[in-house]
Each structure stands twice: as C-alpha cells, then as structure tokens.
Design a protein around this motif. Structure first.
Motif, short mmCIF file in Angstrom:
data_model
loop_
_atom_site.label_atom_id
_atom_site.label_comp_id
_atom_site.label_asym_id
_atom_site.label_seq_id
_atom_site.Cartn_x
_atom_site.Cartn_y
_atom_site.Cartn_z
N ASN A 5 23.05 75.95 78.46
CA ASN A 5 23.33 74.54 78.58
C ASN A 5 24.66 74.40 79.31
O ASN A 5 25.69 74.80 78.81
N LYS A 6 24.63 73.83 80.49
CA LYS A 6 25.83 73.74 81.32
C LYS A 6 26.70 72.54 80.95
O LYS A 6 27.79 72.39 81.46
N ASN A 7 26.21 71.64 80.09
CA ASN A 7 27.02 70.50 79.69
C ASN A 7 28.18 70.97 78.82
O ASN A 7 28.01 71.76 77.92
N ARG A 8 29.35 70.46 79.13
CA ARG A 8 30.52 70.80 78.33
C ARG A 8 30.40 70.11 76.98
O ARG A 8 30.18 68.91 76.90
N LEU A 9 30.49 70.88 75.92
CA LEU A 9 30.44 70.35 74.57
C LEU A 9 31.86 70.16 74.09
O LEU A 9 32.64 71.10 74.09
N GLN A 10 32.19 68.94 73.71
CA GLN A 10 33.57 68.70 73.31
C GLN A 10 33.68 67.63 72.26
O GLN A 10 32.77 66.87 72.02
N GLN A 11 34.86 67.59 71.68
CA GLN A 11 35.16 66.63 70.65
C GLN A 11 36.43 65.90 71.06
O GLN A 11 37.50 66.46 71.04
N GLY A 12 36.30 64.66 71.44
CA GLY A 12 37.44 63.83 71.73
C GLY A 12 38.52 64.46 72.58
O GLY A 12 39.69 64.27 72.32
N GLY A 13 38.15 65.25 73.57
CA GLY A 13 39.12 65.84 74.46
C GLY A 13 39.87 67.03 73.89
O GLY A 13 40.71 67.61 74.53
N GLN A 14 39.56 67.40 72.65
CA GLN A 14 40.25 68.53 72.05
C GLN A 14 39.56 69.81 72.48
O GLN A 14 39.58 70.15 73.65
N ASN A 15 38.99 70.52 71.55
CA ASN A 15 38.29 71.76 71.87
C ASN A 15 37.09 71.47 72.76
O ASN A 15 36.38 70.51 72.56
N SER A 16 36.87 72.33 73.73
CA SER A 16 35.66 72.18 74.54
C SER A 16 35.08 73.56 74.78
O SER A 16 35.78 74.56 74.76
N PHE A 17 33.79 73.57 74.99
CA PHE A 17 33.06 74.82 75.19
C PHE A 17 32.20 74.66 76.42
O PHE A 17 31.58 73.63 76.64
N GLU A 18 32.17 75.68 77.23
CA GLU A 18 31.44 75.64 78.48
C GLU A 18 29.93 75.66 78.28
O GLU A 18 29.18 75.18 79.12
N SER A 19 29.47 76.24 77.19
CA SER A 19 28.02 76.37 76.98
C SER A 19 27.71 76.38 75.50
O SER A 19 28.59 76.51 74.65
N GLU A 20 26.41 76.26 75.21
CA GLU A 20 25.96 76.38 73.83
C GLU A 20 26.33 77.74 73.26
O GLU A 20 26.71 77.85 72.10
N GLU A 21 26.22 78.76 74.08
CA GLU A 21 26.53 80.12 73.62
C GLU A 21 27.99 80.23 73.20
O GLU A 21 28.31 80.88 72.21
N ASP A 22 28.89 79.58 73.95
CA ASP A 22 30.31 79.58 73.58
C ASP A 22 30.52 78.89 72.24
O ASP A 22 31.31 79.35 71.41
N LEU A 23 29.84 77.77 72.05
CA LEU A 23 29.95 77.03 70.79
C LEU A 23 29.43 77.87 69.63
O LEU A 23 30.07 77.97 68.58
N VAL A 24 28.27 78.49 69.82
CA VAL A 24 27.69 79.36 68.79
C VAL A 24 28.64 80.51 68.46
O VAL A 24 28.88 80.81 67.28
N GLU A 25 29.19 81.14 69.47
CA GLU A 25 30.13 82.25 69.24
C GLU A 25 31.36 81.79 68.47
O GLU A 25 31.85 82.50 67.59
N ALA A 26 31.85 80.61 68.80
CA ALA A 26 33.02 80.08 68.09
C ALA A 26 32.68 79.84 66.61
O ALA A 26 33.47 80.17 65.72
N ILE A 27 31.50 79.31 66.34
CA ILE A 27 31.08 79.08 64.96
C ILE A 27 30.94 80.42 64.24
O ILE A 27 31.40 80.58 63.10
N LYS A 28 30.33 81.39 64.90
CA LYS A 28 30.17 82.71 64.29
C LYS A 28 31.52 83.37 63.99
O LYS A 28 31.63 84.19 63.09
N ASN A 29 32.56 82.97 64.73
CA ASN A 29 33.90 83.50 64.53
C ASN A 29 34.75 82.58 63.65
O ASN A 29 35.97 82.54 63.77
N ASP A 30 34.08 81.83 62.77
CA ASP A 30 34.73 81.01 61.75
C ASP A 30 35.50 79.80 62.29
O ASP A 30 36.43 79.33 61.64
N ASN A 31 35.14 79.30 63.45
CA ASN A 31 35.82 78.15 64.03
C ASN A 31 35.18 76.88 63.47
O ASN A 31 34.13 76.43 63.92
#
Length: 114
Positions: A5-31
């Motif tokens: 997924n090439k859409n940037r996933l973000q929350q109010g301009g704070q943390n952003s992730f380039e892809s779904e995979e980045d978001l999943v990895e962040a969650i897996k790393n206790d983020n």
C-alpha cells in the motif's frame, strides 16, 4: 506475494509510515502509536462492517475492540500475508461469528436449565 500500500499512513502529522508493512513492523516492535494509527484508520469502517453480522452497535464495537486487542496481544507472531485491510475485515468477520456462536450456546444452556 505481499500487497504494498503506497498511501502514507499517518496520524495528525505525527508518526507516518510509508507502507502497510512499515506500520505492521512498528506494531510488532511494540509501537503503540502505530496501533493507534491503525485503529484510527479502520475503526469506524470495521464497526460498520461488523454490524452486518451482529445485532447492535454495541456488539459491533465489542467485536472490533476484540480484534484490535487480539492483534496487539499476538503482535509478535503477526504475519501479514496479503493486505492489512483484508486481514482486518476477515478478523472482524471471524470474531463476529465467534460472538454469535457464544451467544447461541449461552441461549441454549439458559433454555435447558430454566
């Protein structure tokens, strides 16, 4: 094959992730912030989807909350096979069916013992 997924996933301009995979990895790393982003992105849509299976908004919210709680509890083992969206919707469907089976079983025992 992984879905990107090439859409940037973000929350109010704070943390952003380039892809779904980045978001999943962040969650897996206790983020926890990454989980919050995921919830904010999908919560309402998943509740609306769950309403197709359960009989109340409250039950639909419970289903979705259970999905996110289970995801967080099992985050280390979480493997995204296809797409994040597909995973979440399938998880909601499974959790809704689980809730319905439990309710049906409870009703059966209540009728049997009253």
């Amino acid at each position: 094959m992984k879905h990107h997924n090439k859409n940037r996933l973000q929350q109010g301009g704070q943390n952003s992730f380039e892809s779904e995979e980045d978001l999943v990895e962040a969650i897996k790393n206790d983020n926890l912030s990454a989980l919050k982003i995921l919830v904010e992105q999908y919560y309402r849509r998943l509740v609306n989807f769950a309403r197709h299976y359960v009989d109340s908004s409250s039950a639909a919210k419970d289903v979705v909350q259970d999905v996110f709680a289970n995801l967080w509890e099992r985050r280390v083992q979480w493997e995204l096979i296809l797409s994040l969206k597909l995973y979440l919707y399938q998880s909601v469907k499974n959790e809704a069916w689980k809730m319905l089976r439990k309710e049906k079983t409870e009703e059966k025992y209540i009728r049997a013992f009253t």
